[in-house]
Design an enzyme around this catalytic site. Structure first.
Site, PDB file in Angstrom:
ATOM      1  N   ASP A  52      -6.693  -6.963   4.210  1.00  0.00           N
ATOM      2  CA  ASP A  52      -7.857  -6.259   3.428  1.00  0.00           C
ATOM      3  C   ASP A  52      -8.716  -7.369   2.717  1.00  0.00           C
ATOM      4  OD1 ASP A  52      -9.364  -4.613   1.850  1.00  0.00           O
ATOM      5  OD2 ASP A  52      -8.140  -5.003   0.080  1.00  0.00           O
ATOM      6  N   ASP A 103      -3.559 -18.909   1.950  1.00  0.00           N
ATOM      7  CA  ASP A 103      -4.379 -19.663   0.892  1.00  0.00           C
ATOM      8  C   ASP A 103      -5.115 -20.697   2.009  1.00  0.00           C
ATOM      9  OD1 ASP A 103      -1.881 -21.090   1.214  1.00  0.00           O
ATOM     10  OD2 ASP A 103      -1.607 -21.511  -0.836  1.00  0.00           O
ATOM     11  N   TYR A 111       0.740  -1.190   0.034  1.00  0.00           N
ATOM     12  CA  TYR A 111      -0.027   0.099   0.059  1.00  0.00           C
ATOM     13  C   TYR A 111       0.951   1.223   0.100  1.00  0.00           C
ATOM     14  CZ  TYR A 111      -4.525  -2.187   0.653  1.00  0.00           C
ATOM     15  OH  TYR A 111      -5.658  -2.971   0.671  1.00  0.00           O
ATOM     16  N   ASP A 127     -12.851  -8.943   3.889  1.00  0.00           N
ATOM     17  CA  ASP A 127     -14.091  -9.194   3.259  1.00  0.00           C
ATOM     18  C   ASP A 127     -14.667 -10.358   2.948  1.00  0.00           C
ATOM     19  OD1 ASP A 127     -13.790  -6.463   2.180  1.00  0.00           O
ATOM     20  OD2 ASP A 127     -14.522  -6.783   0.359  1.00  0.00           O
ATOM     21  N   LYS A 130       2.441 -15.646   3.245  1.00  0.00           N
ATOM     22  CA  LYS A 130       2.698 -16.548   2.237  1.00  0.00           C
ATOM     23  C   LYS A 130       4.222 -16.644   2.132  1.00  0.00           C
ATOM     24  CE  LYS A 130       1.244 -18.558  -1.384  1.00  0.00           C
ATOM     25  NZ  LYS A 130       0.716 -19.959  -1.419  1.00  0.00           N
TER      26      LYS A 130
END
Ligand code: NAD
Ligand code: IPM
Ligand code: MN
Length: 356
Positions: A249, A225, A135, A253, A192
Site C-alpha cells: 500500500d 526502508d 489488514y 503511493d 522488514k
C-alpha cells in the site's frame, strides 16, 4: 448466450463518482463487447439506509460478473470508514483476490518529478499481497481510555498466502513484457525481516523456495526502508516487486509519485480464474470531489487493465494509446499540467478513440 463480458461498476464515493463515468464512456468508445451494470454501494447509500453491500453481494458478483470496476471509498460523514472496509476490503478478502497488481509506468518524462528520467526508465510492477497482513482486522484494545490502555493489531502471514502471491509475481515476470517489448527478468521481495523476524522470516524462506522453481528469473531482496530510498534515487533498477499488504500500500503511493501522482496509477485485484476487481490506486479525495478537477486517467488506465484481463487486448491498447497521446498533447487535468476538467479530459480520450 451472450458472449459479452459482464462488468459490475461501483463508483463509490467522492472523485470515484467522477472518474468512473469517464472510464465507462472510454470503454464504450472502444466498442468493446461488454455489458455494464451499475451499483450504488457507497457512503451515500450507507447513510440513506444502512446498506454497505448486500449479504449475498460477493457471491452475486462472483456468479453474475466477469470483472468489477471500482472507484474509491471514503467519506468524512462516515468517520468509521465501515462501508469502505465492508465493500472494498470485503471484495478483496471475501472474493479472495490475493494479488493486488499495481503497474508503475511513466508515460511522459514531464510527469516525473525526478531529473533525467525517460519513460522507459520507469516500468515496474508491484505485486501486493491482498488478503492478509495487518489488514485482517484481528486485534483489540484493553483498558481503553485509561493510562494503562493496550492496543494490539495482529499481522497475519500464512504459508499459503505468502506462497501464492510470491508465485504470482514470478509467473507475472515470466509472462508480462515491458512497454518496450523486452522481457521481464527480476523479482524483488521487499520486507522488514531484520525486525519482523517471525512474519517476514516466513516471507524470506518461502521466497527462496519458490525462486528455485524459476532459475531463469533473478531473485532479489531489499529491506523496505532502503527500497523507498532507491525508488526515488534510481527507479530504473526495479522490475517486479512483491511484498506484503501494508508495505505494498505504502510503496505504491510513493511509486504513483514517480508516474505523475495518484491520478495516474492503476491497479487490479486478481485471483486467476475468478471474478477480479479493478480500481485506481487513489482514494476518494474529498477536498477536490465534485469540482470536476480529478484526473480520470488512473481510472481509465485501470479500465484498460481490466479489458486486458478479460482478453480484450486490442481495446485495452487503444485506450492506453489515447491516454498517452492526451498526456503528450497536454490534454489533461491540472494535476499533471493540463487545463482540462475531469469530464473534458475523459471526453478527449473517448473522442480520440472514436476517431483513431
Ligand atoms: P487520496 O488518494 O484520496 O488523495 C491523496 C492526494 O492525492 C490528495 O491531495 C488528492 O487531492 C490527490 N488525488 C488523489 N486522486 C487524485 C486524482 N484522481 N486527481 C487529482 N488528484 C488526486 O488519499 P487520502 O486523502 O489519503 O484519502 C481520502 C479518502 O480516500 C480516505 O477516506 C481514504 O481512506 C480513502 N481511500 C480510499 C481508497 C480506495 O477506495 N481504494 C484508496 C486510498 C484512500
Ligand atoms: C488502497 C487504499 C486502501 C488500502 C484503503 C482505502 C483501505 O489505501 O487501495 O491503496 O489501504 O488498501
Ligand atoms: Mn493506498
Amino acid at each position: 448466450m451472450s458472449t459479452k463480458k459482464r462488468i459490475a461498476i461501483v463508483p463509490g464515493d467522492g472523485i470515484g463518482r467522477e472518474v468512473v463515468p469517464q472510464a465507462v464512456r472510454v470503454i464504450q468508445a472502444t466498442g468493446a463487447p461488454v455489458e455494464m451494470t451499475q451499483f450504488d454501494w457507497s457512503a451515500e447509500r450507507y447513510l440513506a439506509d444502512g446498506l454497505t453491500i448486500p449479504p449475498d453481494g460477493f457471491a452475486m458478483l462472483g456468479r453474475d460478473f466477469d470483472a468489477i470496476l471500482v472507484g474509491a471509498f471514503g467519506d468524512p460523514r462516515v468517520p468509521s470508514n465501515i462501508h469502505a472496509k465492508e465493500i472494498l476490503l470485503g471484495m478483496r478478502f471475501k472474493m479472495d483476490l490475493y494479488a493486488n497488481v499495481r503497474p508503475v509506468r511513466l508515460l511522459d518524462a514531464a510527469l516525473c518529478p525526478l531529473k533525467g528520467i525517460e519513460p522507459n526508465d520507469i516500468d515496474f510492477v508491484v505485486v501486493r499481497e491482498n488478503t492478509e497482513g495487518v489488514y485482517v482486522d484481528v486485534g483489540g484494545v484493553f483498558k481503553q481510555g485509561t493510562l494503562d490502555e493496550i492496543a494490539v493489531q495482529q499481522d497475519i502471514n500464512t504459508r499459503k498466502g505468502v506462497e501464492r502471491v510470491i508465485r504470482y509475481a514470478f509467473e507475472y515476470c515470466e509472462r508480462q513484457k515491458k512497454q518496450d517489448g523486452s522481457p521481464r527478468k527480476r523479482v524483488l521481495m521487499t520486507d522488514k525481516a531484520n525486525v519482523m523476524t517471525y512474519a517476514h522470516g516466513l516471507w524470506q524462506r518461502v521466497f527462496k523456495e519458490v525462486s528455485r522453481e524459476y532459475p531463469q528469473i533473478k531473485a532479489e531482496h531489499m529491506y523496505v526502508d532502503a527500497l523507498c530510498m532507491q525508488m526515488v534515487r534510481d527507479p530504473r533498477q526495479f522490475d517486479v516487486i512483491v511484498t506484503n499488504n501494508m508495505f505494498g500500500d505504502i510503496i505504491t503511493d510513493l511509486a504513483a509519485g514517480l508516474q505523475g501522482g495518484l491520478g495516474m496509477a492503476a491497479s487490479g485485484n486478481i485471483h486467476p480464474g475468478k471474478t477480479s476487481m479493478f480500481e485506481p490506486v487513489h482514494g476518494s479525495a474529498p477536498p477536490i470531489a465534485g469540482k470536476n478537477v480529478a484526473n480520470p486517467f488512473g481510472a481509465i488506465l485501470t479500465a484498460a487493465m481490466m479489458l486486458n484481463h478479460l482478453g480484450l487486448a486490442r481495446e485495452a491498447e487503444r485506450i492506453e494509446a489515447a491516454v498517452l497521446e492526451a498526456v503528450r498533447q497536454k490534454k489533461t487535468t491540472q494535476d499533471i499540467g493540463g487545463a482540462l476538467g475531469t469530464r473534458e479530459a475523459g471526453n478527449w480520450v473517448a473522442s480520440f478513440i472514436n476517431h483513431a
